[in-house]
Design a protein around this motif. Structure first.
Motif, mmCIF file in Angstrom:
data_model
loop_
_atom_site.group_PDB
_atom_site.id
_atom_site.type_symbol
_atom_site.label_atom_id
_atom_site.label_comp_id
_atom_site.label_asym_id
_atom_site.label_seq_id
_atom_site.Cartn_x
_atom_site.Cartn_y
_atom_site.Cartn_z
ATOM 1 N N UNK A 42 28.322 28.844 12.441
ATOM 2 C CA UNK A 42 28.626 29.708 11.220
ATOM 3 C C UNK A 42 29.932 29.771 10.659
ATOM 4 N N UNK A 43 30.954 28.905 11.479
ATOM 5 C CA UNK A 43 32.167 28.679 10.951
ATOM 6 C C UNK A 43 32.703 28.096 9.894
ATOM 7 N N UNK A 44 33.571 28.208 9.265
ATOM 8 C CA UNK A 44 33.951 27.533 8.040
ATOM 9 C C UNK A 44 34.332 26.006 8.383
ATOM 10 N N UNK A 45 33.743 25.042 7.637
ATOM 11 C CA UNK A 45 34.032 23.628 7.713
ATOM 12 C C UNK A 45 35.165 23.439 6.992
ATOM 13 N N UNK A 46 35.915 22.127 7.336
ATOM 14 C CA UNK A 46 36.713 21.474 6.678
ATOM 15 C C UNK A 46 36.882 20.156 6.904
ATOM 16 N N UNK A 47 37.645 19.473 5.891
ATOM 17 C CA UNK A 47 37.707 17.921 5.854
ATOM 18 C C UNK A 47 38.501 17.788 7.321
ATOM 19 N N UNK A 48 37.969 16.883 8.153
ATOM 20 C CA UNK A 48 38.731 16.452 9.396
ATOM 21 C C UNK A 48 38.547 14.935 9.377
ATOM 22 N N UNK A 49 39.758 14.350 10.075
ATOM 23 C CA UNK A 49 39.646 12.856 10.379
ATOM 24 C C UNK A 49 39.180 12.520 11.702
ATOM 25 N N UNK A 50 37.930 11.978 11.639
ATOM 26 C CA UNK A 50 37.321 11.413 12.860
ATOM 27 C C UNK A 50 37.366 9.902 12.773
ATOM 28 N N UNK A 51 38.326 9.142 13.607
ATOM 29 C CA UNK A 51 38.153 7.546 13.537
ATOM 30 C C UNK A 51 38.882 7.105 12.248
ATOM 31 N N UNK A 52 37.933 6.344 11.631
ATOM 32 C CA UNK A 52 38.212 5.919 10.228
ATOM 33 C C UNK A 52 37.828 6.531 9.108
ATOM 34 N N UNK A 53 36.933 7.620 9.268
ATOM 35 C CA UNK A 53 36.141 8.424 8.264
ATOM 36 C C UNK A 53 36.761 10.034 8.199
ATOM 37 N N UNK A 54 36.633 10.453 7.262
ATOM 38 C CA UNK A 54 36.589 12.161 6.913
ATOM 39 C C UNK A 54 35.226 12.517 6.906
ATOM 40 N N UNK A 55 35.071 13.915 7.578
ATOM 41 C CA UNK A 55 33.846 14.422 7.877
ATOM 42 C C UNK A 55 34.280 15.998 7.670
ATOM 43 N N UNK A 56 33.252 16.606 6.907
ATOM 44 C CA UNK A 56 33.318 17.961 6.727
ATOM 45 C C UNK A 56 32.696 18.575 7.980
ATOM 46 N N UNK A 57 33.500 19.337 8.799
ATOM 47 C CA UNK A 57 33.220 19.863 10.091
ATOM 48 C C UNK A 57 33.956 20.754 10.657
ATOM 49 N N UNK A 58 33.454 21.609 11.383
ATOM 50 C CA UNK A 58 34.386 22.734 11.879
ATOM 51 C C UNK A 58 34.561 22.460 13.311
ATOM 52 N N UNK A 59 35.788 21.808 13.842
ATOM 53 C CA UNK A 59 36.052 21.283 15.024
ATOM 54 C C UNK A 59 36.091 22.262 16.078
ATOM 55 N N UNK A 60 35.234 22.046 17.260
ATOM 56 C CA UNK A 60 35.254 22.979 18.330
ATOM 57 C C UNK A 60 34.966 24.352 18.130
ATOM 58 N N UNK A 61 34.042 24.437 16.957
ATOM 59 C CA UNK A 61 33.657 25.754 16.665
ATOM 60 C C UNK A 61 32.541 26.312 17.463
#
Length: 322
Positions: A42-61
Motif C-alpha cells: 500500500x506504500x507509494x511507488x516511485x521510479x527506482x533504478x535496478x541494474x540497467x532498468x527503471x522500475x516503478x516500485x516502493x523499495x523495502x516497503x
C-alpha cells in the motif's frame, strides 16, 4: 491445447502498488545467493533504478495482504534476478509475491559453472525454502500455492523442479548431428567437449513438490528429457515457443517438451518472435549496449507482446493456484 497468438489484446491494469527488495540468502557452504522480491504494497511507488532498468516500485516497503501465492523465477543463461522484472511486477500487481534468484555460476558476470546445470534447480529450491520459512514476509504467504516461471536455462530449471529428469549425455549426439546449432557452436567456441555432459553427479536433480504450476518459455536442452525423463511431471504447465527462435531451433526444444509431457500443456506459439523476445523491452540505452538481446525482427512489437504475455502468465497462475 495450442494457442497461436496472432493478435494482441490489452491486459487489464491491477490496482496494487508494488514493493521491491533485494536480499542475500544463505546457500550452504557457498557464498550467499542474490534475490529480488516483488510484492503487493500500500506504500507509494516511485521510479527506482535496478541494474540497467527503471522500475516503478516502493523499495523495502511493507507487504500488503494475507494468504498470497508465491511464484519463483529462474532466468536464462547469462541473466540475473531482474531479467524478467516486468513479469514479476505484473504478478505483484495481481496479488502474487514474485521472487527471482541470480543463479550463481550462470549470470551475466559469472559464467564459470554454466554447464553444471544441476546447480540451478538446487538454487531455486533454496529460494522456495527461504521465501516460505525465512523471508520477513513469509507469514503473508500461502504455502500451498507456489508456482514457478522459467526462461531458456530457467525453463530447463523449472522442468527439473516439477519432476523432469534430463539425460545430459544426449547433448553429444545432438551436437554431432547439429554442429551449427547455437548450443553446439557455443560449446565448440568455448573449447568444451559435449561428451562431458554425461559426467553428472548421481542424485543431483532436485524436484520440489511444493510447486503446483509452471510457466516455461523457450526451455533449453528440451531434447535431453524424452518421454521417460518427463514422465514424473504432473503439474499444469503453460509452455511458450517463439516461432522464429534461431537459438533453439524447432522441433528440438519446446516441441520436444510438448510432445513428451504426460499431460498436454497450455501451448503458445508466437509468430515472428525470436528467443530474446521473452525478455522485457529495452530502453534506448540498453538497446545500444546489448543489441543482440534487445533487437526484434521487423514488425514484431515486443512491448505489445509483453502486455499479452504477462497477462496470460498472470491468468494461468491465478487459475492454477486458486
Amino acid at each position: 491445447m495450442v494457442a497461436v497468438v496472432c493478435g494482441l489484446l490489452a491486459t487489464p491494469a491491477f490496482a496494487a502498488n508494488v514493493g521491491f527488495e533485494e536480499v542475500k540468502i544463505a546457500n550452504g557452504t557457498e557464498p550467499p545467493l542474490t534475490v529480488g522480491i516483488w510484492y503487493p504494497t500500500n506504500a507509494a511507488a516511485a521510479e527506482q533504478t535496478v541494474g540497467n532498468v527503471t522500475e516503478t516500485v516502493a523499495r523495502d516497503a511493507p507487504i500488503a495482504g494475507r494468504g498470497l501465492p508465491l511464484v519463483v523465477i529462474s532466468h536464462g543463461g547469462g541473466g540475473w534476478y531482474d531479467s524478467h522484472y516486468d513479469t514479476a511486477i505484473a504478478l505483484a500487481q495481481a496479488g502474487f509475491v514474485a521472487a527471482a534468484v541470480s543463479h550463481a555460476g550462470d549470470t551475466f558476470d559469472d559464467q564459470s559453472r554454466v554447464l553444471q546445470l544441476w546447480r540451478r534447480p538446487a538454487q531455486l529450491n533454496r529460494l522456495v525454502d527461504y521465501m516460505l520459512d525465512e523471508w520477513v514476509g513469509h507469514q503473508h504467504l500461502d504455502k500451498t500455492r507456489v508456482g514457478a516461471f522459467g526462461f531458456s536455462n530457467g525453463g530447463f530449471t523449472v522442468l527439473v523442479m516439477i519432476g523432469g529428469v534430463p539425460n545430459l549425455s544426449e547433448i553429444a549426439p545432438y551436437c554431432h548431428a547439429h554442429p551449427d546449432h547455437d548450443l553446439c557452436s557455443a560449446l565448440a567456441r568455448a573449447g568444451v567437449d559435449p561428451d562431458q555432459g554425461a559426467a553428472v553427479p548421481v542424485g543431483v536433480w532436485v524436484r520440489d513438490p511444493r510447486i503446483k504450476a509452471a510457466v516455461i518459455a523457450a526451455p533449453a536442452f528440451g531434447f535431453a528429457f524424452g518421454r521417460a525423463g518427463l514422465s514424473g511431471v504432473h503439474v499444469p504447465v503453460q509452455l511458450w515457443r517463439a516461432a522464429d527462435d534461431r537459438h533453439q531451433p524447432d522441433p528440438y526444444y519446446e516441441e520436444a517438451v510438448r510432445t513428451d509431457l504426460p499431460h498436454p500443456p497450455e501451448y503458445h506459439v508466437i509468430p515472428n518472435a525470436g528467443h530474446y523476445d521473452f525478455l522485457p523491452p529495452c530502453d534506448a540505452r540498453l538497446a545500444r549496449k546489448m543489441p543482440a538481446l534487445c533487437n526484434s525482427l521487423p514488425g514484431f512489437n515486443r512491448a505489445a507482446f509483453h502486455e499479452q504475455f504477462n497477462g496470460d502468465v498472470v491468468d494461468f497462475f491465478r487459475k492454477q493456484l486458486r
